[in-house]
Enzyme design. Structure first.
Site, PDB file in Angstrom:
ATOM      1  N   LYS A  16       0.847  -1.201   0.000  1.00 27.49           N
ATOM      2  CA  LYS A  16       0.000   0.000   0.000  1.00 27.49           C
ATOM      3  C   LYS A  16       0.873   1.238   0.000  1.00 27.49           C
ATOM      4  O   LYS A  16       2.044   1.174   0.414  1.00 27.49           O
ATOM      5  CB  LYS A  16      -0.936   0.035   1.208  1.00 27.49           C
ATOM      6  CG  LYS A  16      -0.257  -0.003   2.598  1.00 27.49           C
ATOM      7  CD  LYS A  16       0.248   1.320   3.124  1.00 27.49           C
ATOM      8  CE  LYS A  16       0.830   1.202   4.539  1.00 27.49           C
ATOM      9  NZ  LYS A  16       1.664   2.335   4.951  1.00 27.49           N
ATOM     10  N   GLY A 103       7.414   1.365   4.877  1.00 24.59           N
ATOM     11  CA  GLY A 103       6.125   2.074   4.913  1.00 24.59           C
ATOM     12  C   GLY A 103       5.152   1.596   3.858  1.00 24.59           C
ATOM     13  O   GLY A 103       4.144   2.252   3.580  1.00 24.59           O
ATOM     14  N   ASP A 141      -1.958  -1.840  10.530  1.00 26.46           N
ATOM     15  CA  ASP A 141      -2.346  -1.766   9.114  1.00 26.46           C
ATOM     16  C   ASP A 141      -3.053  -3.023   8.615  1.00 26.46           C
ATOM     17  O   ASP A 141      -3.548  -3.057   7.488  1.00 26.46           O
ATOM     18  CB  ASP A 141      -1.109  -1.547   8.232  1.00 26.46           C
ATOM     19  CG  ASP A 141      -0.495  -0.173   8.430  1.00 26.46           C
ATOM     20  OD1 ASP A 141      -1.152   0.691   9.044  1.00 26.46           O
ATOM     21  OD2 ASP A 141       0.642   0.028   7.964  1.00 26.46           O
TER      22      ASP A 141
END
Ligand code: C5P
Length: 297
Positions: A16, A103, A141
């Site tokens: 993502k 990230g 997440d």
């Protein structure tokens, strides 16, 4: 040895990017409230999963450092067993393509892909809400990766409002520099900063509207981590200048870094910007937003 034949599956677990990431208040439990816009992109880890073989096994290959004894895939399996009593042996070969500590959510996505598969094969299936709660225990997440490819995410990461992604074709240049950023450390750096002034960034509704209806040139997105992370890694200045000079309509940091990305409407411009990129990267390439989540099973 189980009497039943082992079932083999090949799963893709996508990365993502955070088109927007605003960190709000620090909570009593040490976590932070956030409001973010998440988008899955076509850079995927691959999991070969065999259910019902001889024994549990995890083999890891590819980029980055993944400890086979302590990682999100192992935790997903252990927690799923705890909740459901699922007891068939599970063997996973994990091919890492998404750089770790970047990230891009690779570890969370791997866990979510395995949870989705296990839930389809379990005698006692968890409800979507239960699966989300289990995912949140693995990492903030993970709940996002159990759902749609584009979503506004709030709370600690567990409140998900899926929304349509960019409606105009966009192309993303993704560059992962050769350093990692610890998410926990990045939150600490933010906590050391003076409190952010009000008024705050865009609302959830305005994020969902903007990503779908506005040109990236008009997005008012930002990433709360950029300043504190770039202060520790001055080479971001070159990446930012390169994206500006290369005609990116919008560019930003994903999560707490180290991945940085540019959004383009024209593929040619993105490719040219990629080819003129200088420096050492763990990944550099063109990726597309996902419109559907890869199927499991
Ligand atoms: O949940 P996850 O393991 O991804 O979080 C890593 C670290 O990032 C946490 O230990 C916490 O320090 C920080 N974090 C936070 N607020 C969030 C998500 C993560 O403070 N919403």
């Amino acid at each position: 040895m189980s009497g039943r034949k082992a079932l083999d599956y090949s799963l893709e677990a996508p990365a993502k990017i955070n088109l927007h990431l605003e960190i709000l208040d620090r909570r009593a439990d040490g976590y932070h409230e956030l409001r973010s816009l998440f988008l899955m992109v076509g850079l995927c880890d691959r999991l070969q999963v065999s259910i019902g073989g001889d024994t549990d096994r995890l083999t890891v290959s590819g980029t980055g450092e993944v400890d086979p004894a302590d990682n999100t895939v192992i935790r997903a399996l252990a927690l799923f067993r705890r909740e459901t009593g699922f007891d068939r042996p599970v063997s996973v070969t994990l091919e890492k393509r998404i750089p770790t500590g970047s990230g891009l959510g690779g570890g969370s996505s791997d866990a979510a892909a395995l949870l989705r598969l296990l839930n389809r094969n379990a005698p006692r299936t968890l409800l979507p809400r239960e699966l989300h709660e289990l995912g949140a225990e693995i990492g903030s997440d993970v709940p996002f990766f159990l759902g749609a490819p584009c979503a506004v995410v709030e709370g600690r990461g567990e409140i998900i409002h899926s929304c349509p992604g960019p409606s105009r074709g966009v192309t993303i240049l993704l560059a992962v520099p050769d350093w990692s950023v610890s998410t926990a450390a990045a939150y600490r750096w933010l906590d050391e900063q003076p409190a952010a002034p009000d008024p705050r960034g865009p609302s959830a509704a305005s994020l969902a509207r903007a990503v779908n209806q506005l040109s990236p040139r008009q997005w008012n997105f930002f990433n709360s981590f950029l300043e504190v992370v770039a202060a520790r890694h001055p080479r971001y200045r070159q990446l930012i200048d390169h994206m500006d000079g290369g005609g990116a309509l919008w560019h930003g940091l994903s999560g707490s870094g180290s991945a940085y990305f540019g959004v383009f409407e024209k593929v040619d411009a993105a490719v040219k910007c990629l080819h003129t990129l200088r420096g050492n990267f763990r990944f550099q390439g063109i990726v597309s937003p996902l419109e559907t989540v890869p199927a499991v099973g």
